[in-house]
Scaffold this motif. Structure first.
Motif, short mmCIF file in Angstrom:
data_model
loop_
_atom_site.label_atom_id
_atom_site.label_comp_id
_atom_site.label_asym_id
_atom_site.label_seq_id
_atom_site.Cartn_x
_atom_site.Cartn_y
_atom_site.Cartn_z
N THR A 81 56.75 122.42 38.85
CA THR A 81 55.60 122.57 39.73
C THR A 81 56.08 122.54 41.16
O THR A 81 57.18 122.97 41.45
CB THR A 81 54.55 121.49 39.43
OG1 THR A 81 55.13 120.22 39.63
CG2 THR A 81 54.03 121.62 38.01
N LYS A 82 55.29 122.02 42.03
CA LYS A 82 55.70 122.00 43.44
C LYS A 82 56.62 120.82 43.76
O LYS A 82 56.69 119.87 43.00
CB LYS A 82 54.48 122.01 44.34
CG LYS A 82 53.49 120.90 44.08
CD LYS A 82 52.25 121.15 44.89
CE LYS A 82 51.09 120.39 44.29
NZ LYS A 82 49.85 120.65 44.91
N PRO A 83 57.26 120.89 44.92
CA PRO A 83 58.14 119.80 45.33
C PRO A 83 57.37 118.48 45.50
O PRO A 83 56.16 118.47 45.58
CB PRO A 83 58.67 120.27 46.68
CG PRO A 83 58.36 121.71 46.78
CD PRO A 83 57.21 121.97 45.86
N ALA A 84 58.11 117.41 45.56
CA ALA A 84 57.52 116.08 45.68
C ALA A 84 57.63 115.55 47.11
O ALA A 84 58.53 115.90 47.84
CB ALA A 84 58.21 115.12 44.73
N LEU A 85 56.68 114.70 47.46
CA LEU A 85 56.69 113.99 48.73
C LEU A 85 56.86 112.52 48.40
O LEU A 85 56.09 111.96 47.61
CB LEU A 85 55.39 114.23 49.48
CG LEU A 85 55.14 113.41 50.74
CD1 LEU A 85 56.18 113.75 51.80
CD2 LEU A 85 53.75 113.66 51.26
N ILE A 86 57.88 111.89 48.97
CA ILE A 86 58.15 110.49 48.68
C ILE A 86 58.26 109.72 50.00
O ILE A 86 59.06 110.07 50.86
CB ILE A 86 59.46 110.34 47.88
CG1 ILE A 86 59.36 111.14 46.58
CG2 ILE A 86 59.77 108.87 47.61
CD1 ILE A 86 60.67 111.29 45.85
N PHE A 87 57.43 108.69 50.14
CA PHE A 87 57.49 107.82 51.31
C PHE A 87 58.45 106.66 51.01
O PHE A 87 58.55 106.21 49.88
CB PHE A 87 56.11 107.24 51.63
CG PHE A 87 55.14 108.25 52.18
CD1 PHE A 87 55.15 108.57 53.53
CD2 PHE A 87 54.21 108.86 51.36
CE1 PHE A 87 54.26 109.49 54.04
CE2 PHE A 87 53.32 109.78 51.86
CZ PHE A 87 53.34 110.10 53.21
N ASP A 88 59.12 106.17 52.03
CA ASP A 88 60.00 105.01 51.87
C ASP A 88 59.20 103.76 51.48
O ASP A 88 59.66 102.94 50.70
CB ASP A 88 60.80 104.74 53.15
CG ASP A 88 61.86 105.79 53.40
OD1 ASP A 88 62.27 106.47 52.44
OD2 ASP A 88 62.27 105.93 54.56
N ASP A 89 58.01 103.62 52.04
CA ASP A 89 57.15 102.47 51.75
C ASP A 89 56.43 102.72 50.41
O ASP A 89 55.59 103.62 50.31
CB ASP A 89 56.14 102.28 52.87
CG ASP A 89 55.37 100.98 52.76
OD1 ASP A 89 55.05 100.56 51.62
OD2 ASP A 89 55.09 100.38 53.81
N GLN A 90 56.75 101.95 49.41
CA GLN A 90 56.20 102.13 48.06
C GLN A 90 54.68 102.01 48.00
O GLN A 90 54.05 102.54 47.08
CB GLN A 90 56.84 101.12 47.09
CG GLN A 90 58.32 101.38 46.87
CD GLN A 90 58.58 102.73 46.24
OE1 GLN A 90 57.96 103.10 45.25
NE2 GLN A 90 59.47 103.50 46.82
#
Length: 104
Positions: free
Chosen positions: A6-15
């Motif tokens: 699917t599409k790329p992922a967005l990951i924040f450092d703050d869980q």
């Protein structure tokens, strides 16, 4: 083996922001564009606040502060300009990804 890319992922450092990342990743380009226009209108002082949320989270924002909630529970506040910049970056990358996927 069956699989789907699917599409790329967005990951924040703050869980704590995983709910926000999931919300953003599930937005269509049209929804993202509408949210970005809302931010721009607030920055231009056309109106004072807005919000978005399509599943289980809600982001309410004004010119300075964006508040993230999950199932009506406060998660954290973010700087609105910084969130806007993340959304712009995501929109640009997602648009390019969509273009590549539609060409294949």
């Amino acid at each position: 083996m069956d699989y789907k890319i699917t599409k790329p992922a967005l990951i924040f450092d703050d869980q704590r922001l995983y709910v926000l990342a999931a919300e953003i990743c599930n937005l269509s380009l049209n929804q993202l564009k509408s949210i970005l226009e809302d931010f721009e209108n607030i920055f231009k002082k056309k109106y004072t606040s807005s919000s978005f949320g399509y599943h289980t989270s809600l982001v309410s924002f004004d010119e300075n502060v964006s508040s993230v909630e999950y199932h009506d529970e406060f998660i954290m506040e973010l700087n609105s300009k910084e969130l806007y910049d993340v959304l712009i970056d995501w929109y640009d990358k997602y648009s390019k990804w969509e273009l590549i996927m539609n060409q294949s």
